[in-house]
Design a protein around this motif. Sequence first.
Motif, mmCIF file in Angstrom:
data_model
loop_
_atom_site.group_PDB
_atom_site.id
_atom_site.type_symbol
_atom_site.label_atom_id
_atom_site.label_comp_id
_atom_site.label_asym_id
_atom_site.label_seq_id
_atom_site.Cartn_x
_atom_site.Cartn_y
_atom_site.Cartn_z
ATOM 1 N N THR A 138 -4.989 -0.659 -0.879
ATOM 2 C CA THR A 138 -4.602 -0.971 0.486
ATOM 3 C C THR A 138 -3.290 -0.264 0.820
ATOM 4 N N TYR A 139 -2.699 -0.603 1.954
ATOM 5 C CA TYR A 139 -1.457 0.053 2.368
ATOM 6 C C TYR A 139 -0.250 -0.683 1.775
ATOM 7 N N PRO A 140 0.886 -0.003 1.642
ATOM 8 C CA PRO A 140 2.085 -0.643 1.098
ATOM 9 C C PRO A 140 2.531 -1.821 1.955
ATOM 10 N N GLY A 141 2.760 -2.946 1.309
ATOM 11 C CA GLY A 141 3.201 -4.137 2.009
ATOM 12 C C GLY A 141 2.136 -5.210 2.121
ATOM 13 N N THR A 142 0.897 -4.894 1.770
ATOM 14 C CA THR A 142 -0.197 -5.854 1.927
ATOM 15 C C THR A 142 0.023 -7.116 1.089
ATOM 16 N N THR A 143 0.436 -6.926 -0.165
ATOM 17 C CA THR A 143 0.617 -8.086 -1.048
ATOM 18 C C THR A 143 1.659 -9.041 -0.483
#
Length: 419
Positions: free
Chosen positions: A121-126
Amino acid sequence: MAVDAVIVGLGYVGLPLAQEATRAGRKVLGFDIDEEVVASLNAGVSHVDDLSDDDIAEMLAGGFEATTDESRIAEASTAVICVPTPLSKEGGPDLRAVEAAVAGIARHLTAGMLVVLESTTYPGTTDEVVRPALEAGGLVAGRDFHLAFSPERIDPGNEKFGAKNTPKVVGGHTPACSDAAAEFYGAFVDTVVRAKGTREAETAKLLENTYRHINIALVNEMARFCHELDIDLWDVINAARSKPFGFQAFYPGPGVGGHCIPIDPNYLSHNVRARLGYPFRFVELAQEINSQMPAYVLSRAQDLLNEDAKALRGSTVLLLGVTYKPNIADQRESPAAPLARQLAAKGAVVQFHDPHVERWQSVPDAVKVDDAASAVAEADLTILVQNHREYDVDALAGAARLFFDTRGVSTEGERVSRL
């Protein structure tokens, strides 16, 4: 027996992970919403290329079981999310499967549990999507439960590297979360690599595939002008790769396929545009070049038939290999599909042969042939799209009326052309 881990999503990523954890003596529960997948696994039948029915039988003997019962997530001390993240219409990842998986875990989250997202996914999803959903029930990440991201690195069909011997990157919400994730994976993965945090781990996966995407685009563009300049690019690459430092060989082809290369770099490009307001030009240019390759192959095919005094319309074109990688059955994002559709749109009669494909899902109108040797002799043009190990390419090329090799594995001849 307590459950050590629940793997949420039992596809080409989750199932090999469950296999290695089970082999290490862990009690593993597999959760999936697909009732047929769960029933077949519990019956000892595999649905992915890299695991055989015998592998599933070994897992079952080791205590593995699959379920559609969401409530059983509460039995596990670790929950790993391995669900797909296809490209959305807006160009970013479609997170609906991730959001559904997280919601299910949130309903059964217990104090001390480790939750790991593996879906690309994209950075920051978690931190921005997963963490708030898990914390909505009152437990706090880094204090009451552990949260981490660990990018999947499964390479379907790779006989050398699998879940055990491919280094595992982990990035936690806190250092203690990273410790918990490293301890979990370290029990059945040879090497664990710690990233600074979840965003760094998320971006590492995108960098890996963006690197490949851009370099494939480079050689694909070189293939076009080298053909015009009568330069053998395959020989050029072979010469360049003799340098023992500073060069890694990438090869041209009819396009890129699979879930990673044509998809993942777009997550990063979309994220940059959405957050920062400017384009990630390397990725967008690479996407433009690679997505044009099926059309370029079509153009070359038309030229080859013209030189043989034949029109593409009405000609029989045989495609050899329609999966996105050699020696597997995975058809996801295969460049063979747009190539076949474009050939048909130009009036060609499209046939295909693939020893790994019973039904071509994305091109149902293509005619399947069972005997490649006789089919190449009858087709007006044969295009090698994917080089499966079952193919004796030079023998097939020798029997063909015209043979177009997009993988550079044949010996060129009067009736044989390479990309």
